[in-house]
Write a protein that holds these residues in place. Structure first.
Motif, PDB file in Angstrom:
ATOM      1  N   UNK A 204       0.696  -1.305   0.014  1.00 54.68           N
ATOM      2  CA  UNK A 204       0.432  -0.214   0.208  1.00 54.68           C
ATOM      3  C   UNK A 204       0.886   1.214  -0.179  1.00 54.68           C
ATOM      4  N   UNK A 205      -0.101   2.316  -0.825  1.00 56.46           N
ATOM      5  CA  UNK A 205       0.998   3.280  -0.778  1.00 56.46           C
ATOM      6  C   UNK A 205      -0.316   5.073  -0.423  1.00 56.46           C
ATOM      7  N   UNK A 215       6.739   5.702   3.183  1.00 57.15           N
ATOM      8  CA  UNK A 215       7.184   4.743   2.041  1.00 57.15           C
ATOM      9  C   UNK A 215       5.971   3.736   1.790  1.00 57.15           C
ATOM     10  N   UNK A 216       6.090   2.724   0.802  1.00 59.65           N
ATOM     11  CA  UNK A 216       5.645   2.206   0.579  1.00 59.65           C
ATOM     12  C   UNK A 216       5.224   1.385   1.610  1.00 59.65           C
ATOM     13  N   UNK A 217       4.157   0.463   1.659  1.00 63.73           N
ATOM     14  CA  UNK A 217       4.327  -0.431   3.032  1.00 63.73           C
ATOM     15  C   UNK A 217       3.807  -1.707   2.416  1.00 63.73           C
ATOM     16  N   UNK A 218       4.319  -3.266   3.586  1.00 66.72           N
ATOM     17  CA  UNK A 218       3.475  -4.257   3.017  1.00 66.72           C
ATOM     18  C   UNK A 218       2.767  -4.706   3.800  1.00 66.72           C
ATOM     19  N   UNK A 252      -1.964  -5.450 -10.491  1.00 66.93           N
ATOM     20  CA  UNK A 252      -1.923  -3.903 -10.665  1.00 66.93           C
ATOM     21  C   UNK A 252      -2.598  -3.240  -9.462  1.00 66.93           C
ATOM     22  N   UNK A 253      -2.537  -1.781  -9.744  1.00 66.74           N
ATOM     23  CA  UNK A 253      -2.675  -1.530  -8.426  1.00 66.74           C
ATOM     24  C   UNK A 253      -4.107  -0.922  -8.565  1.00 66.74           C
ATOM     25  N   UNK A 254      -4.974  -0.402  -7.705  1.00 68.55           N
ATOM     26  CA  UNK A 254      -6.302  -0.185  -7.440  1.00 68.55           C
ATOM     27  C   UNK A 254      -5.946   1.347  -6.441  1.00 68.55           C
TER      28      UNK A 254
END
Length: 337
Positions: A204-205, A215-218, A252-254
């Motif tokens: 998520x971002x 940051x982009x997180x997991x 893909x991103x949503x």
């Protein structure tokens, strides 16, 4: 008798020639020995003592392009040859203040210096480098890519250029994207998304005014609380994608619907209205007239209005889908109406 004498004379003469030839060969051989000794003594003694660095192994920790401001970059030598060279300088060479993205990732120029005397870098081939991301950076980028390298200062300095890539596996077919991404109406500032069968975790971002925030997180779950990061005025939304359990392929991103923080309000009170038709979302309800045009780079798209102009820094609805165009007028992201 004359023949025999002549023969003896010839034999004696031949003997003299043989002796003379032997003397010449001996002198020639001695000359070669002297020349060879001179040749070897002319080579510097330390030439044979050079130590070659055949493998450069680096670990990169960075958040460039993922946070406001310049971000940080740390490059650490690792591996068996780590004590033979050091990092002198790291520079982000393509930071024009406009931010980074999939098609314009951060480019780093890393300058390395050989340490011990008579140590040199042996190759500029991509095979001579082993590049990796730190554990934290693996949650921010997909990979680090070799671009080019050159040697300077009689091979004792290496100037290496690499790129930090986003979304390398974005087009993977192996895992589906979450079919919904929204803000929790009961817990303002908390992101929610639908879980996907076969997903190991989700990336998520948070995005603030069209730039990555934090940051982009997991995340192992179906939600995350962004409220502590949504304290500045502006428009916020988040994007989320699935990561496949078996192969780490990414969907893909949503993108969620946007929410605006204004005045003295914070994210908690600013989420009262959201959705494609919300007044504060910056979207126009009317369907747009015009047609799609592809940019000269063959990658990006923009919308041409009937009068030849184009939308920029705004949402626009086309065939029931909302599209957002950046400040240059190129399509940035979309969502279902």
């Amino acid at each position: 008798m004359d023949w025999n004498w002549s023969g003896k004379k010839k034999e004696k003469a031949g003997g003299r020639r043989t002796a003379l030839g032997a003397d010449l060969m001996t002198a020639f051989a001695a000359g070669l020995t002297v020349f060879a000794v001179g040749l070897f003594t002319a080579i510097p003694a330390n030439a044979a003592e050079k130590t070659e660095i055949s493998r450069v192994t680096l670990e990169i920790d960075a958040d460039v392009g993922l946070t406001e401001g310049e971000g940080h970059v740390t490059v650490t030598p690792t591996g068996t040859s780590a004590d033979l060279y050091r990092v002198e300088d790291v520079e982000v060479s393509n930071d024009d203040g406009e931010g980074f993205g999939i098609y314009d990732p951060p480019e780093l120029v890393i300058t390395l210096s050989a340490g011990p005397e008579n140590t040199v870098f042996s190759s500029t081939s991509s095979r001579a480098f082993r590049l990796s991301l730190s554990e934290d950076s693996k949650n921010r980028y997909d990979s680090v890519k070799f671009v080019r390298a050159r040697r300077e200062d009689e091979k004792r300095t290496m100037v290496l250029t690499v790129r930090l890539l986003f979304d390398e596996d974005e087009d993977a077919d192996g895992i589906g994207a979450p079919f919904s991404a929204c803000w929790d109406p009961e817990q303002p500032g908390r992101a929610r998304w639908s879980q996907v069968t076969g997903a190991k975790y989700y990336q998520i971002q948070l995005i603030h005014d069209h730039k990555n925030a934090g940051d982009m997180l997991s995340i192992y779950g179906d939600g995350y609380d962004f409220s502590e990061q949504m304290t500045e005025n502006g428009t916020y939304w988040f994007q989320v994608r699935s990561v496949k359990r078996t192969t780490n392929e990414k969907s893909d991103w949503i993108t969620s619907e946007p929410v605006v923080v204004t005045g003295e309000e914070n994210a908690v009170s600013a989420q009262g209205e959201q959705g494609p038709g919300a007044q504060h979302s910056g979207k126009e309800e009317a369907e747009a007239a015009g047609d799609w045009q592809q940019a000269a780079d063959g990658v990006r798209w923009w919308w041409r209005n009937p009068d030849g102009s184009w939308p920029a820094n705004q949402w626009m609805k086309v065939d029931g889908i909302w599209y957002y165009f950046d400040e240059e007028g190129y399509l940035e992201h979309q969502q279902e109406a």
